[in-house]
Design a protein around this motif. Structure first.
Motif, PDB file in Angstrom:
ATOM      1  N   VAL A 292      25.627  -6.867  15.770  1.00 17.82           N
ATOM      2  CA  VAL A 292      26.799  -6.816  16.314  1.00 17.82           C
ATOM      3  C   VAL A 292      28.075  -6.794  15.311  1.00 17.82           C
ATOM      4  CG1 VAL A 292      27.773  -9.207  17.555  1.00 17.82           C
ATOM      5  CG2 VAL A 292      24.891  -8.430  16.990  1.00 17.82           C
ATOM      6  N   GLU A 293      29.372  -6.314  16.306  1.00 13.99           N
ATOM      7  CA  GLU A 293      30.836  -6.498  15.503  1.00 13.99           C
ATOM      8  C   GLU A 293      31.982  -6.712  16.843  1.00 13.99           C
ATOM      9  OE1 GLU A 293      33.801  -5.478  14.305  1.00 13.99           O
ATOM     10  OE2 GLU A 293      32.398  -6.099  13.117  1.00 13.99           O
ATOM     11  N   GLY A 294      32.707  -7.897  17.134  1.00  6.57           N
ATOM     12  CA  GLY A 294      33.818  -7.321  17.840  1.00  6.57           C
ATOM     13  C   GLY A 294      34.355  -5.980  17.843  1.00  6.57           C
ATOM     14  N   ASP A 295      34.568  -5.344  16.868  1.00  6.87           N
ATOM     15  CA  ASP A 295      35.360  -4.321  17.164  1.00  6.87           C
ATOM     16  C   ASP A 295      35.438  -2.805  17.716  1.00  6.87           C
ATOM     17  OD1 ASP A 295      38.717  -2.889  16.490  1.00  6.87           O
ATOM     18  OD2 ASP A 295      36.961  -1.232  15.629  1.00  6.87           O
ATOM     19  N   ALA A 296      36.042  -2.863  18.878  1.00  5.50           N
ATOM     20  CA  ALA A 296      35.578  -1.899  19.925  1.00  5.50           C
ATOM     21  C   ALA A 296      35.475  -0.352  19.171  1.00  5.50           C
ATOM     22  CB  ALA A 296      36.173  -1.628  21.086  1.00  5.50           C
ATOM     23  N   ALA A 297      36.259   0.599  18.792  1.00  5.10           N
ATOM     24  CA  ALA A 297      36.431   1.647  17.833  1.00  5.10           C
ATOM     25  C   ALA A 297      34.861   1.373  16.567  1.00  5.10           C
ATOM     26  CB  ALA A 297      37.338   1.554  16.689  1.00  5.10           C
ATOM     27  N   ALA A 298      34.998   0.572  16.021  1.00  8.98           N
ATOM     28  CA  ALA A 298      33.690   0.535  14.839  1.00  8.98           C
ATOM     29  C   ALA A 298      32.155   0.574  15.750  1.00  8.98           C
ATOM     30  CB  ALA A 298      33.718  -0.702  14.550  1.00  8.98           C
ATOM     31  N   ILE A 299      32.125  -0.028  16.669  1.00  2.96           N
ATOM     32  CA  ILE A 299      30.662   0.186  17.278  1.00  2.96           C
ATOM     33  C   ILE A 299      31.083   1.621  17.744  1.00  2.96           C
ATOM     34  CG2 ILE A 299      29.876  -0.305  19.737  1.00  2.96           C
ATOM     35  CD1 ILE A 299      29.002  -2.387  17.553  1.00  2.96           C
ATOM     36  N   ALA A 300      31.757   2.046  18.662  1.00  2.00           N
ATOM     37  CA  ALA A 300      31.517   3.732  18.748  1.00  2.00           C
ATOM     38  C   ALA A 300      31.398   4.327  17.667  1.00  2.00           C
ATOM     39  CB  ALA A 300      33.420   4.026  19.233  1.00  2.00           C
ATOM     40  N   ALA A 301      32.050   4.397  16.465  1.00  2.00           N
ATOM     41  CA  ALA A 301      32.141   4.985  15.487  1.00  2.00           C
ATOM     42  C   ALA A 301      30.407   5.152  15.334  1.00  2.00           C
ATOM     43  CB  ALA A 301      32.936   4.332  14.284  1.00  2.00           C
ATOM     44  N   LEU A 302      29.846   3.877  15.159  1.00  2.00           N
ATOM     45  CA  LEU A 302      28.044   3.275  15.450  1.00  2.00           C
ATOM     46  C   LEU A 302      27.361   4.016  15.942  1.00  2.00           C
ATOM     47  CD1 LEU A 302      25.793   2.251  13.389  1.00  2.00           C
ATOM     48  CD2 LEU A 302      26.537   0.261  15.174  1.00  2.00           C
ATOM     49  N   ASP A 303      27.636   3.702  16.984  1.00  2.53           N
ATOM     50  CA  ASP A 303      27.130   4.515  18.141  1.00  2.53           C
ATOM     51  C   ASP A 303      27.149   5.729  17.698  1.00  2.53           C
ATOM     52  OD1 ASP A 303      26.208   4.889  20.710  1.00  2.53           O
ATOM     53  OD2 ASP A 303      27.485   5.083  22.218  1.00  2.53           O
ATOM     54  N   ARG A 304      28.065   6.495  17.846  1.00  2.57           N
ATOM     55  CA  ARG A 304      27.974   7.830  17.668  1.00  2.57           C
ATOM     56  C   ARG A 304      26.962   8.688  16.736  1.00  2.57           C
ATOM     57  NH1 ARG A 304      33.979   7.498  18.488  1.00  2.57           N
ATOM     58  NH2 ARG A 304      34.187   6.747  16.642  1.00  2.57           N
ATOM     59  N   ALA A 305      26.952   7.635  15.693  1.00  2.00           N
ATOM     60  CA  ALA A 305      26.783   7.874  14.047  1.00  2.00           C
ATOM     61  C   ALA A 305      24.804   8.268  14.364  1.00  2.00           C
ATOM     62  CB  ALA A 305      27.057   7.091  13.422  1.00  2.00           C
ATOM     63  N   LEU A 306      24.451   7.355  15.576  1.00  4.55           N
ATOM     64  CA  LEU A 306      23.378   6.671  15.756  1.00  4.55           C
ATOM     65  C   LEU A 306      22.963   7.945  16.858  1.00  4.55           C
ATOM     66  CD1 LEU A 306      22.623   3.322  16.132  1.00  4.55           C
ATOM     67  CD2 LEU A 306      21.605   4.569  14.295  1.00  4.55           C
ATOM     68  N   ARG A 307      23.381   8.324  17.605  1.00  5.30           N
ATOM     69  CA  ARG A 307      23.230   9.694  18.398  1.00  5.30           C
ATOM     70  C   ARG A 307      22.661  10.764  18.031  1.00  5.30           C
ATOM     71  NH1 ARG A 307      25.624   8.908  23.579  1.00  5.30           N
ATOM     72  NH2 ARG A 307      26.950   7.087  23.702  1.00  5.30           N
ATOM     73  N   LYS A 308      22.514  11.095  16.450  1.00  4.27           N
ATOM     74  CA  LYS A 308      22.188  12.212  16.042  1.00  4.27           C
ATOM     75  C   LYS A 308      21.190  11.407  15.574  1.00  4.27           C
ATOM     76  CE  LYS A 308      26.472  14.322  14.865  1.00  4.27           C
ATOM     77  NZ  LYS A 308      26.871  14.681  13.579  1.00  4.27           N
ATOM     78  N   PRO A 309      19.574  12.706  15.519  1.00  6.28           N
ATOM     79  CA  PRO A 309      18.563  11.701  14.937  1.00  6.28           C
ATOM     80  C   PRO A 309      18.741  11.951  12.584  1.00  6.28           C
ATOM     81  CG  PRO A 309      17.775  13.762  16.392  1.00  6.28           C
ATOM     82  CD  PRO A 309      19.524  13.806  15.980  1.00  6.28           C
ATOM     83  N   GLN A 310      18.072  10.747  12.940  1.00  6.63           N
ATOM     84  CA  GLN A 310      18.256  10.374  11.063  1.00  6.63           C
ATOM     85  C   GLN A 310      16.796   9.857  11.128  1.00  6.63           C
ATOM     86  OE1 GLN A 310      20.958  11.070  10.581  1.00  6.63           O
ATOM     87  NE2 GLN A 310      22.689  10.294  12.191  1.00  6.63           N
ATOM     88  N   GLY A 311      16.152   9.205  11.640  1.00  7.86           N
ATOM     89  CA  GLY A 311      14.504   9.144  10.934  1.00  7.86           C
ATOM     90  C   GLY A 311      14.585   7.363  10.917  1.00  7.86           C
ATOM     91  N   LEU A 312      15.836   6.878  11.799  1.00 14.59           N
ATOM     92  CA  LEU A 312      15.085   5.183  11.299  1.00 14.59           C
ATOM     93  C   LEU A 312      14.600   4.596  12.229  1.00 14.59           C
ATOM     94  CD1 LEU A 312      19.532   5.296  11.581  1.00 14.59           C
ATOM     95  CD2 LEU A 312      18.145   5.231   9.479  1.00 14.59           C
ATOM     96  N   LYS A 313      14.265   3.057  11.951  1.00 11.90           N
ATOM     97  CA  LYS A 313      13.708   2.150  12.632  1.00 11.90           C
ATOM     98  C   LYS A 313      14.551   1.993  14.182  1.00 11.90           C
ATOM     99  CE  LYS A 313      10.188   0.809   9.831  1.00 11.90           C
ATOM    100  NZ  LYS A 313       8.681   0.931   9.967  1.00 11.90           N
ATOM    101  N   LYS A 314      13.819   1.117  14.511  1.00 10.35           N
ATOM    102  CA  LYS A 314      15.066   0.851  15.966  1.00 10.35           C
ATOM    103  C   LYS A 314      16.095   0.132  15.916  1.00 10.35           C
ATOM    104  CE  LYS A 314      15.079  -1.827  20.283  1.00 10.35           C
ATOM    105  NZ  LYS A 314      13.740  -2.576  21.199  1.00 10.35           N
ATOM    106  N   VAL A 315      17.694   0.166  16.139  1.00 10.65           N
ATOM    107  CA  VAL A 315      18.836  -0.244  15.790  1.00 10.65           C
ATOM    108  C   VAL A 315      19.645  -0.111  17.361  1.00 10.65           C
ATOM    109  CG1 VAL A 315      21.338   0.211  15.270  1.00 10.65           C
ATOM    110  CG2 VAL A 315      19.568   0.969  13.610  1.00 10.65           C
ATOM    111  N   THR A 316      19.671  -1.733  17.614  1.00 11.34           N
ATOM    112  CA  THR A 316      20.644  -2.186  19.127  1.00 11.34           C
ATOM    113  C   THR A 316      21.633  -2.392  18.839  1.00 11.34           C
ATOM    114  OG1 THR A 316      19.548  -4.071  18.734  1.00 11.34           O
ATOM    115  CG2 THR A 316      18.224  -2.247  20.278  1.00 11.34           C
ATOM    116  N   PHE A 317      22.808  -2.977  19.428  1.00 12.95           N
ATOM    117  CA  PHE A 317      23.952  -2.838  18.824  1.00 12.95           C
ATOM    118  C   PHE A 317      24.413  -3.572  20.165  1.00 12.95           C
ATOM    119  CE2 PHE A 317      24.295   1.558  19.251  1.00 12.95           C
ATOM    120  CZ  PHE A 317      25.793   1.459  19.898  1.00 12.95           C
ATOM    121  N   GLU A 318      25.836  -4.614  19.713  1.00 17.49           N
ATOM    122  CA  GLU A 318      26.479  -5.141  21.018  1.00 17.49           C
ATOM    123  C   GLU A 318      27.845  -5.458  20.556  1.00 17.49           C
ATOM    124  OE1 GLU A 318      26.306  -9.388  22.871  1.00 17.49           O
ATOM    125  OE2 GLU A 318      24.150  -9.482  20.355  1.00 17.49           O
TER     126      GLU A 318
END
Length: 410
Positions: A292-318
């Motif tokens: 959870v983060e209030g800055d739109a640019a930071a959330i967008a950066a996290l979203d882009r990073a998660l779009r590539k397969p990383q072998g991670l557990k489930k990640v949701t964000f808002e």
């Protein structure tokens, strides 16, 4: 105004020596505990102190600009007492809230490891100055070296000054946020002349000559030669222009290690004030994470990073303003652990709700011991118990200190 002799009793929270007198504390810039000075006193501060004795803990400052530059306050103190002073800052903040607990030794910073710098540029006649403000002054120190910055930033200072000179406003200052990434320097300039668009060709040319990864001006990306990627434990995150990033790579790794150790085997974790995923991406290697983060640019950066397969557990964000809309009890219920790393204002509203929750483990990260102590007091009063408090010296020679506190529900 007569002179008097003072003996320094301790270092204050900003790095000034403090002498105790019948009229209250007197702050002596540059003085260390045990030293004596002769000085005049005005409004609780020493004027032009003359040192009578010197402490054995005094060392030669690492930078030629130290006496004037306001970027550092304690380069003149040997490492062991310096790290102990940082630990005591945390202890005092906790005591002020009635919290008596063991505080671990300070984890030392890496010399010359600051990968993010916020510099100021201004005009001085026909010349451009680039650096930091003087101590307690609006005047600017034109720096040619800086022992806390990564060498790549120091080497770029002349080029950055030339870049800034092209778009300086006629009056006032502009700010350069410089971040060293795996692709080179990412430079974000704010408060540039409003007609900077006329200089786009020359700015682009200088960006190429300086081999910058990216240049942004007043929030607009002018040129991106290479995506400015941050390596977060093997996961690439493209930094938002001028966005928040942990100041040093070594401190980031230490903070993440302490957070991961703190949550233990938690299967579901909420990462609050998550930024671009500094903790969330590492946590997700072992746990399901909601960021959870209030800055739109930071959330967008996290979203882009998660779009590539990383072998991670489930990640949701808002995207959510946790100061105005903290997670309520029903929303906290699914999580085994909560991590929060707020700005300097702390996480009072969220801590009040966490104090009434059933979350088993909380890891609080903070760059402000005073607001951290306030938030910890709320959690302790709600039935949590402190397991550890660890200071991390991310801001070498400055009075700032990062802290990681681990709490568990009894």
């Amino acid at each position: 105004m007569s002179e008097r002799e003072l003996t320094i009793a301790e270092l204050g929270h900003r790095g000034d020596g403090v002498a105790m007198t019948e009229n209250g504390p007197v702050f002596v810039a540059g003085a260390l505990p045990g030293e004596t000075v002769r000085t005049q006193v005005e409004n609780g501060r020493a004027k032009n102190p003359v040192f009578q004795t010197r402490s054995a803990d005094r060392v030669e400052p690492a930078c030629r600009h130290f006496d004037s530059c306001g970027g550092c306050s304690v380069q003149h103190l040997a490492e062991t007492p310096y790290l102990d002073w940082k630990r005591k800052l945390v202890e005092k903040a906790l005591r002020d809230r009635g919290i008596e607990t063991a505080v671990s030794e300070t984890v030392a910073a890496t010399s010359g490891g600051r990968r993010r710098a916020v510099l100021t540029a201004t005009r001085a006649g026909r010349h451009t100055l680039l650096g930091y403000h003087e101590k307690a002054s609006h005047r600017l120190v034109d720096i040619s070296e800086c022992p806390v910055l990564e060498p790549a930033i120091v080497q770029a200072l002349p080029g950055l000054k030339s870049l800034a000179s092209e778009i300086l406003p006629k009056k006032g200052e502009l700010r350069l946020t410089v971040l060293n990434t795996t692709a080179g320097l990412d430079v974000a300039i704010d408060k540039a002349d409003r007609n900077y668009d006329r200089k786009i060709p020359v700015l682009s040319q200088k960006t190429v000559e300086l081999d910058l990864a990216r240049l942004s001006v007043n929030g607009e990306v002018l040129l991106e030669i290479r995506p400015p990627v941050l390596d977060m434990d093997g996961i690439g995150v493209v930094a938002a222009p001028g966005g928040f990033t942990q100041a040093t790579k070594s401190a980031e790794e230490t903070l993440c290690r302490l957070v991961l150790e703190g949550i233990g085997k938690a299967k579901t974790v909420a990462d609050l004030f998550a930024g671009a995923g500094t903790f969330a991406l590492r946590l997700a290697k072992h746990s399901n994470v909601h960021a959870v983060e209030g800055d739109a640019a930071a959330i967008a950066a996290l979203d882009r990073a998660l779009r590539k397969p990383q072998g991670l557990k489930k990640v949701t964000f808002e995207k959510r303003d946790l100061f105005r809309r903290p997670l309520v009890l029903g929303e906290l219920e699914p999580f085994d652990a909560v991590v929060f790393d707020p700005p300097r204002a702390g996480a009072q509203a969220q801590s009040e709700l966490l104090a009434s929750s059933k979350v088993k483990t909380i890891v609080a990260v903070s760059c402000n011991p005073a607001t951290l102590a306030r938030d910890l007091r709320l959690l302790l009063d709600g039935g949590y118990a402190l397991q550890s408090v660890t200071p991390v010296d991310q801001f070498q020679y400055a009075p700032h200190i990062e802290v990681v506190a681990v709490l568990t529900r009894e």
